[in-house]
Design a protein around this motif. Structure first.
Motif: not given
Length: 456
Positions: A342-345, A335-337, A349-350
Motif C-alpha cells: 500500500q505504501y509503495a502504491q 500483513k506487513a507485505i 502514484k506521487n
C-alpha cells in the motif's frame, strides 16, 4: 519463650522457576491429566492457513479455549467445520510454550447432534450389555432343519419380496407365516413389539426372521429401541435379524440369536444347504476376527498411552509447535507485505504525478522523427549491403560447386572406402579378395565384394 535461630543459620531457600521451565512442566501436567478428553462447544474465529492446519476457538456461554487441529488429523477427517457450529472434539490439553497459551490439540471432531445420538446409543448398549442381553451364552441354537418359519416385517416393503424369492429358490418346502407390521412411523414401536410377542406366544414357528430393508439412520432407529430389544430377549423362539444393509448395525442385531447383513441373507441363513455350510465357516472366521480385533484394540489402547507419553519428548511434537509458530509468522508477514505494498502504491502514484509535470512529449516527438529518418537510411544501407553479400555468396557457391566431390560423383564417379566408411581406398594394395567395400555414388551407396585384383 520462643527459641531463636542458631547463629549463622539460614532460612530454607525457595525454589525459583524460569519461565521456560514453568511452561514446560505445566504442559506436561496438562498432557498427563487431560488426555483424549471430549469437549463440546461452538466454533468461532476459524482459520485455515496454507500449511493445512486449522485453528479455531471453542466457546460456550461463559468461557472459551483456543484449539489447533494439525494437517495429518484434518486430512483424515470427513467433518467440515464452520463458524457457529456446535461440535464435540476429542483432544489433548496442551500449552504453547513460546507464548504460554493454553490450548487443545484436536484429534477428531463431529457435530454435537451426531455425538449426542451416538452417546445415547452407546449408553443403551452398555446398559443392555451389563444386563446380559448380548450374552452369547444366552442365545438360542438355531434349528438346522426348520419346518415353519415366521417373518416379521412390513407386508409392502422390498424386504418381504426378497425373502420370498430366496425361499422359493432355496427351500420351497418350508412353510412361511408372515406377521405383518409397520417398521417405521408413529406407533410402529408398540406395533412391532406386539407382533414379536404374538409370533412367539403362538408357538407355531421353529424360527422367526425380523427384517427391514435399507434406510437412513433415522429410519432404522426403531430397531435401537430398548423395548424391542427386551421383547426379543424374552422370545423363546430363536430369532434372526436382517435389518438394513451390511454396514447397518442395530441393538436388535446384538440381542437376536443371529444377525444377518440383509433380509435376503437372513432368509439364506435360516435354511441349510451347501452355501449354509460355507456360511457357518465364515461365521467362525468372523467370531475369531472379532476376538482378535478386541485383543488388538486393547493392545492398541495400551500402545496409544505409551505413544502419547513418548510424543511429549518426540521431535514431531516440537515440529508441530514450530509449525504453529510458522503459521503466526506467515500471518504477520502477509500483513506487513500488504502494508508495504500500500505504501509503495501511494509512493508510485506521487511519482507518477510528479513525472507528469515534466512530460517530455515534445522532445520525444522530435527524436521520433529523427529516429524514423535514420531508420529509413539504415534500411536502405542494409538492403544494399545484403544485395552485395548475396552476389558474393552466389559467386562462392558456383566456385564451390565446381570443386565439390559431389559434382564429380554426379558425372558417374564413385568414392571407395572400407565398409565402416572411415578409410578411403586409394590403392588395390589396401584391399583383399573377398573383402567387402563401400562405393558411394551421387545418390546412395553400394556394398561390394572384391572378386579379383588387377595391378597397374
Amino acid at each position: 519463650m520462643p527459641l531463636s535461630p542458631a547463629v549463622g543459620s539460614h532460612p530454607p531457600k525457595e525454589e525459583i522457576y524460569s519461565v521456560s521451565r514453568l511452561n514446560r512442566e505445566t504442559k506436561m501436567l496438562l498432557s498427563q491429566n487431560f488426555c483424549s478428553i471430549r469437549v463440546e462447544g461452538e466454533i468461532s474465529n476459524l482459520a485455515q492457513p496454507s500449511s493445512g492446519h486449522i485453528y479455531f476457538t471453542l466457546k460456550d456461554s461463559s468461557a472459551q479455549v483456543r484449539c489447533a487441529m494439525f494437517k495429518s488429523r484434518h486430512r483424515r477427517s470427513t467433518f467440515k467445520p464452520q463458524n457457529g457450529q456446535q461440535v464435540i472434539v476429542k483432544a489433548d490439553a496442551s500449552l504453547f510454550e513460546q507464548r504460554g497459551d493454553y490450548q487443545l490439540i484436536v484429534e477428531a471432531m463431529e457435530g454435537a447432534g451426531d455425538g449426542q445420538l451416538r452417546h445415547q446409543f452407546e449408553q443403551l448398549m452398555r446398559k443392555l450389555s451389563d444386563e446380559g442381553l448380548f450374552d452369547e451364552n444366552k442365545k438360542k441354537v438355531l434349528p438346522r432343519f426348520p419346518n415353519t418359519i415366521g417373518i416379521i416385517t412390513s407386508p409392502s416393503g422390498a424386504a418381504i419380496q426378497d425373502i420370498l424369492v430366496v425361499f422359493r429358490r432355496r427351500a420351497p418346502h418350508i412353510k412361511l407365516n408372515i406377521y405383518p407390521t409397520p417398521v417405521q412411523g408413529i406407533d410402529s414401536e408398540k406395533t412391532l413389539q406386539k407382533a414379536i410377542h404374538s409370533a412367539d406366544r403362538r408357538n407355531e414357528c421353529d424360527l422367526l426372521i425380523l427384517a427391514r430393508g435399507g434406510g437412513s439412520a433415522e429410519d432404522l432407529s426403531l430397531f435401537n429401541s430398548e423395548s424391542i430389544a427386551r421383547e426379543l430377549f424374552k422370545c423363546k423362539t430363536p430369532v434372526i435379524t436382517g435389518i438394513g444393509h451390511e454396514i447397518d448395525f442395530s441393538i436388535a442385531d446384538f440381542v437376536a440369536d443371529k444377525r444377518a447383513a440383509t433380509p435376503s441373507v437372513a432368509a439364506e441363513s435360516s435354511c441349510l444347504d451347501n452355501e449354509q455350510m460355507l456360511g457357518q465357516i465364515e461365521q467362525y472366521r468372523s467370531q475369531l476376527t472379532r476376538r482378535a480385533l478386541t485383543q488388538l484394540n486393547q493392545h492398541k489402547q495400551q500402545l496409544s498411552w505409551l505413544t502419547k507419553g513418548l510424543l511429549q519428548q518426540h521431535p514431531s511434537q516440537q515440529l508441530f509447535e514450530k509449525s504453529q509458530r510458522l503459521d503466526q509468522l506467515e500471518n504477520l508477514l502477509q500483513k506487513a507485505i500488504k502494508k508495504q505494498l500500500q505504501y509503495a502504491q501511494s509512493l508510485l502514484k506521487n511519482r507518477q504525478n510528479l513525472l507528469q509535470s515534466y512530460n517530455p512529449y515534445r522532445d520525444i516527438t522530435l527524436l521520433q522523427d529523427r529516429t524514423d529518418h535514420l531508420t529509413q537510411r539504415l534500411t536502405a544501407a542494409i538492403k544494399s549491403k545484403t544485395e552485395r553479400q548475396k552476389h558474393h555468396l552466389s559467386e562462392a557457391a558456383r566456385t564451390l560447386e565446381a570443386i565439390s566431390p559431389l559434382s564429380t560423383l554426379a558425372r558417374g564417379y564413385a568414392i571407395i572406402s572400407d565398409v565402416c566408411g572411415q578409410h578411403l581406398l586409394n590403392s588395390v594394395s589396401e584391399v583383399q579378395v573377398g573383402q567387402n567395400i563401400e562405393a558411394r555414388l551421387s545418390k546412395g551407396s553400394l556394398i561390394c565384394q572384391v572378386k579379383e585384383i588387377h595391378n597397374g
